[in-house]
Design a protein around this motif. Structure first.
Motif, PDB file in Angstrom:
ATOM      1  N   ASP A  38       0.814  -1.214   0.000  1.00  0.00           N
ATOM      2  CA  ASP A  38       0.000   0.000   0.000  1.00  0.00           C
ATOM      3  C   ASP A  38       0.848   1.264   0.000  1.00  0.00           C
ATOM      4  OD1 ASP A  38      -2.280  -1.530   0.005  1.00  0.00           O
ATOM      5  OD2 ASP A  38      -2.539  -1.431   2.178  1.00  0.00           O
ATOM      6  N   ARG A  39       2.044   1.196   0.573  1.00  0.00           N
ATOM      7  CA  ARG A  39       2.912   2.375   0.653  1.00  0.00           C
ATOM      8  C   ARG A  39       3.813   2.540  -0.573  1.00  0.00           C
ATOM      9  NH1 ARG A  39       3.605   0.415   6.215  1.00  0.00           N
ATOM     10  NH2 ARG A  39       5.457  -0.612   5.425  1.00  0.00           N
ATOM     11  N   ASP A  40       3.939   1.517  -1.389  1.00  0.00           N
ATOM     12  CA  ASP A  40       4.800   1.592  -2.567  1.00  0.00           C
ATOM     13  C   ASP A  40       4.158   2.475  -3.632  1.00  0.00           C
ATOM     14  OD1 ASP A  40       7.168   0.676  -4.050  1.00  0.00           O
ATOM     15  OD2 ASP A  40       5.679  -0.248  -5.375  1.00  0.00           O
ATOM     16  N   LYS A  41       4.970   3.305  -4.277  1.00  0.00           N
ATOM     17  CA  LYS A  41       4.496   4.148  -5.376  1.00  0.00           C
ATOM     18  C   LYS A  41       5.066   3.579  -6.665  1.00  0.00           C
ATOM     19  CE  LYS A  41       3.945   8.143  -2.548  1.00  0.00           C
ATOM     20  NZ  LYS A  41       4.531   9.300  -1.985  1.00  0.00           N
ATOM     21  N   PRO A  42       4.264   2.809  -7.404  1.00  0.00           N
ATOM     22  CA  PRO A  42       4.759   2.144  -8.611  1.00  0.00           C
ATOM     23  C   PRO A  42       5.302   3.130  -9.649  1.00  0.00           C
ATOM     24  CG  PRO A  42       2.558   1.380  -8.044  1.00  0.00           C
ATOM     25  CD  PRO A  42       2.856   2.547  -7.171  1.00  0.00           C
ATOM     26  N   VAL A  43       6.215   2.640 -10.465  1.00  0.00           N
ATOM     27  CA  VAL A  43       6.777   3.415 -11.565  1.00  0.00           C
ATOM     28  C   VAL A  43       6.469   2.695 -12.880  1.00  0.00           C
ATOM     29  CG1 VAL A  43       8.648   4.404 -10.178  1.00  0.00           C
ATOM     30  CG2 VAL A  43       9.017   2.264 -11.392  1.00  0.00           C
ATOM     31  N   VAL A  44       6.480   3.446 -13.971  1.00  0.00           N
ATOM     32  CA  VAL A  44       6.312   2.854 -15.299  1.00  0.00           C
ATOM     33  C   VAL A  44       7.681   2.388 -15.768  1.00  0.00           C
ATOM     34  CG1 VAL A  44       5.654   3.287 -17.689  1.00  0.00           C
ATOM     35  CG2 VAL A  44       4.353   4.329 -15.837  1.00  0.00           C
ATOM     36  N   LEU A  45       7.780   1.136 -16.154  1.00  0.00           N
ATOM     37  CA  LEU A  45       9.036   0.566 -16.630  1.00  0.00           C
ATOM     38  C   LEU A  45       8.841   0.159 -18.084  1.00  0.00           C
ATOM     39  CD1 LEU A  45      11.904  -0.416 -15.855  1.00  0.00           C
ATOM     40  CD2 LEU A  45      10.870  -2.617 -15.340  1.00  0.00           C
ATOM     41  N   ARG A  46       9.581   0.815 -18.988  1.00  0.00           N
ATOM     42  CA  ARG A  46       9.505   0.512 -20.420  1.00  0.00           C
ATOM     43  C   ARG A  46      10.843  -0.035 -20.880  1.00  0.00           C
ATOM     44  NH1 ARG A  46       9.171   5.392 -23.191  1.00  0.00           N
ATOM     45  NH2 ARG A  46       8.677   4.240 -25.056  1.00  0.00           N
ATOM     46  N   VAL A  47      10.815  -1.169 -21.560  1.00  0.00           N
ATOM     47  CA  VAL A  47      12.024  -1.769 -22.107  1.00  0.00           C
ATOM     48  C   VAL A  47      11.961  -1.599 -23.619  1.00  0.00           C
ATOM     49  CG1 VAL A  47      13.390  -3.865 -22.335  1.00  0.00           C
ATOM     50  CG2 VAL A  47      12.150  -3.415 -20.207  1.00  0.00           C
ATOM     51  N   LEU A  48      12.995  -0.963 -24.182  1.00  0.00           N
ATOM     52  CA  LEU A  48      13.041  -0.637 -25.599  1.00  0.00           C
ATOM     53  C   LEU A  48      14.172  -1.387 -26.276  1.00  0.00           C
ATOM     54  CD1 LEU A  48      12.744   3.239 -25.199  1.00  0.00           C
ATOM     55  CD2 LEU A  48      10.885   1.593 -25.502  1.00  0.00           C
ATOM     56  N   SER A  49      14.015  -1.604 -27.581  1.00  0.00           N
ATOM     57  CA  SER A  49      15.052  -2.250 -28.382  1.00  0.00           C
ATOM     58  C   SER A  49      15.356  -1.361 -29.582  1.00  0.00           C
ATOM     59  CB  SER A  49      14.562  -3.616 -28.847  1.00  0.00           C
ATOM     60  OG  SER A  49      15.500  -4.199 -29.709  1.00  0.00           O
ATOM     61  N   CYS A  50      16.637  -1.149 -29.856  1.00  0.00           N
ATOM     62  CA  CYS A  50      17.049  -0.328 -30.994  1.00  0.00           C
ATOM     63  C   CYS A  50      16.932  -1.145 -32.281  1.00  0.00           C
ATOM     64  CB  CYS A  50      18.482   0.156 -30.808  1.00  0.00           C
ATOM     65  SG  CYS A  50      19.108   1.110 -32.207  1.00  0.00           S
ATOM     66  N   ALA A  51      16.283  -0.573 -33.284  1.00  0.00           N
ATOM     67  CA  ALA A  51      16.116  -1.253 -34.575  1.00  0.00           C
ATOM     68  C   ALA A  51      17.432  -1.339 -35.347  1.00  0.00           C
ATOM     69  CB  ALA A  51      15.070  -0.531 -35.416  1.00  0.00           C
ATOM     70  N   GLU A  52      18.375  -0.469 -35.035  1.00  0.00           N
ATOM     71  CA  GLU A  52      19.648  -0.426 -35.771  1.00  0.00           C
ATOM     72  C   GLU A  52      20.689  -1.384 -35.192  1.00  0.00           C
ATOM     73  OE1 GLU A  52      22.279   0.814 -38.749  1.00  0.00           O
ATOM     74  OE2 GLU A  52      20.141   1.171 -38.568  1.00  0.00           O
ATOM     75  N   CYS A  53      20.988  -1.261 -33.890  1.00  0.00           N
ATOM     76  CA  CYS A  53      22.071  -2.071 -33.301  1.00  0.00           C
ATOM     77  C   CYS A  53      21.568  -3.182 -32.380  1.00  0.00           C
ATOM     78  CB  CYS A  53      23.058  -1.172 -32.555  1.00  0.00           C
ATOM     79  SG  CYS A  53      22.409  -0.468 -31.014  1.00  0.00           S
ATOM     80  N   GLY A  54      20.279  -3.155 -32.018  1.00  0.00           N
ATOM     81  CA  GLY A  54      19.706  -4.212 -31.184  1.00  0.00           C
ATOM     82  C   GLY A  54      19.859  -4.030 -29.684  1.00  0.00           C
ATOM     83  N   LEU A  55      20.464  -2.923 -29.244  1.00  0.00           N
ATOM     84  CA  LEU A  55      20.647  -2.704 -27.807  1.00  0.00           C
ATOM     85  C   LEU A  55      19.290  -2.651 -27.116  1.00  0.00           C
ATOM     86  CD1 LEU A  55      22.666  -1.992 -25.482  1.00  0.00           C
ATOM     87  CD2 LEU A  55      22.065   0.391 -25.922  1.00  0.00           C
ATOM     88  N   VAL A  56      19.157  -3.392 -26.022  1.00  0.00           N
ATOM     89  CA  VAL A  56      17.956  -3.365 -25.200  1.00  0.00           C
ATOM     90  C   VAL A  56      18.243  -2.410 -24.048  1.00  0.00           C
ATOM     91  CG1 VAL A  56      16.437  -4.737 -23.733  1.00  0.00           C
ATOM     92  CG2 VAL A  56      17.327  -5.698 -25.865  1.00  0.00           C
ATOM     93  N   GLN A  57      17.317  -1.476 -23.815  1.00  0.00           N
ATOM     94  CA  GLN A  57      17.552  -0.411 -22.835  1.00  0.00           C
ATOM     95  C   GLN A  57      16.246   0.023 -22.201  1.00  0.00           C
ATOM     96  OE1 GLN A  57      18.775   3.085 -25.434  1.00  0.00           O
ATOM     97  NE2 GLN A  57      18.542   1.395 -26.893  1.00  0.00           N
ATOM     98  N   LEU A  58      16.356   0.649 -21.041  1.00  0.00           N
ATOM     99  CA  LEU A  58      15.178   1.199 -20.395  1.00  0.00           C
ATOM    100  C   LEU A  58      14.750   2.465 -21.120  1.00  0.00           C
ATOM    101  CD1 LEU A  58      16.014   0.779 -16.612  1.00  0.00           C
ATOM    102  CD2 LEU A  58      14.515  -0.622 -18.030  1.00  0.00           C
ATOM    103  N   GLY A  59      13.454   2.731 -21.108  1.00  0.00           N
ATOM    104  CA  GLY A  59      12.916   3.883 -21.818  1.00  0.00           C
ATOM    105  C   GLY A  59      13.088   5.194 -21.082  1.00  0.00           C
ATOM    106  N   GLN A  60      13.434   5.148 -19.804  1.00  0.00           N
ATOM    107  CA  GLN A  60      13.644   6.361 -19.023  1.00  0.00           C
ATOM    108  C   GLN A  60      14.568   6.021 -17.858  1.00  0.00           C
ATOM    109  OE1 GLN A  60      10.549   4.853 -19.214  1.00  0.00           O
ATOM    110  NE2 GLN A  60      10.689   3.845 -17.255  1.00  0.00           N
ATOM    111  N   PRO A  61      15.278   7.007 -17.349  1.00  0.00           N
ATOM    112  CA  PRO A  61      16.124   6.737 -16.181  1.00  0.00           C
ATOM    113  C   PRO A  61      15.253   6.361 -14.987  1.00  0.00           C
ATOM    114  CG  PRO A  61      16.551   8.935 -17.084  1.00  0.00           C
ATOM    115  CD  PRO A  61      15.375   8.385 -17.799  1.00  0.00           C
ATOM    116  N   MET A  62      15.729   5.480 -14.164  1.00  0.00           N
ATOM    117  CA  MET A  62      14.989   5.100 -12.966  1.00  0.00           C
ATOM    118  C   MET A  62      15.312   6.099 -11.858  1.00  0.00           C
ATOM    119  SD  MET A  62      13.339   2.723 -14.235  1.00  0.00           S
ATOM    120  CE  MET A  62      12.376   2.239 -12.831  1.00  0.00           C
ATOM    121  N   PRO A  63      14.435   6.213 -10.842  1.00  0.00           N
ATOM    122  CA  PRO A  63      14.704   7.132  -9.733  1.00  0.00           C
ATOM    123  C   PRO A  63      16.059   6.809  -9.086  1.00  0.00           C
ATOM    124  CG  PRO A  63      12.502   6.195  -9.538  1.00  0.00           C
ATOM    125  CD  PRO A  63      13.185   5.487 -10.669  1.00  0.00           C
TER     126      PRO A  63
END
Length: 72
Positions: A38-63
């Motif tokens: 109940d006390r946790d404040k969820p965050v949006v976690l987006r995982v992205l993949s680059c179409a050019e080099c294939g690197l998998v990365q988060l869509g935004q910096p985490m807190p």
């Protein structure tokens, strides 16, 4: 937080969203119990993949405290 608009490795502008979690826990340092869910404040976690080099990365910096006391 600023969303990623280009690949962090090669700079290519096309990033495909592979996974989106709208209610990810706000920290990975501990398992949440029923009492602190109940006390946790969820965050949006987006995982992205680059179409050019294939690197998998988060869509935004985490807190800053997201990885506090995280041990592997």
């Amino acid at each position: 937080m600023i969303a990623t608009s280009a690949c962090r490795l090669c700079g290519h502008p096309h990033l495909a969203e592979g996974l989106r979690l709208d209610q990810a826990p706000s920290s990975v340092e501990r398992l949440l119990t029923g009492a602190n869910l109940d006390r946790d404040k969820p965050v949006v976690l987006r995982v992205l993949s680059c179409a050019e080099c294939g690197l998998v990365q988060l869509g935004q910096p985490m807190p800053d405290d997201f990885y506090d006391d995280y041990q592997m």
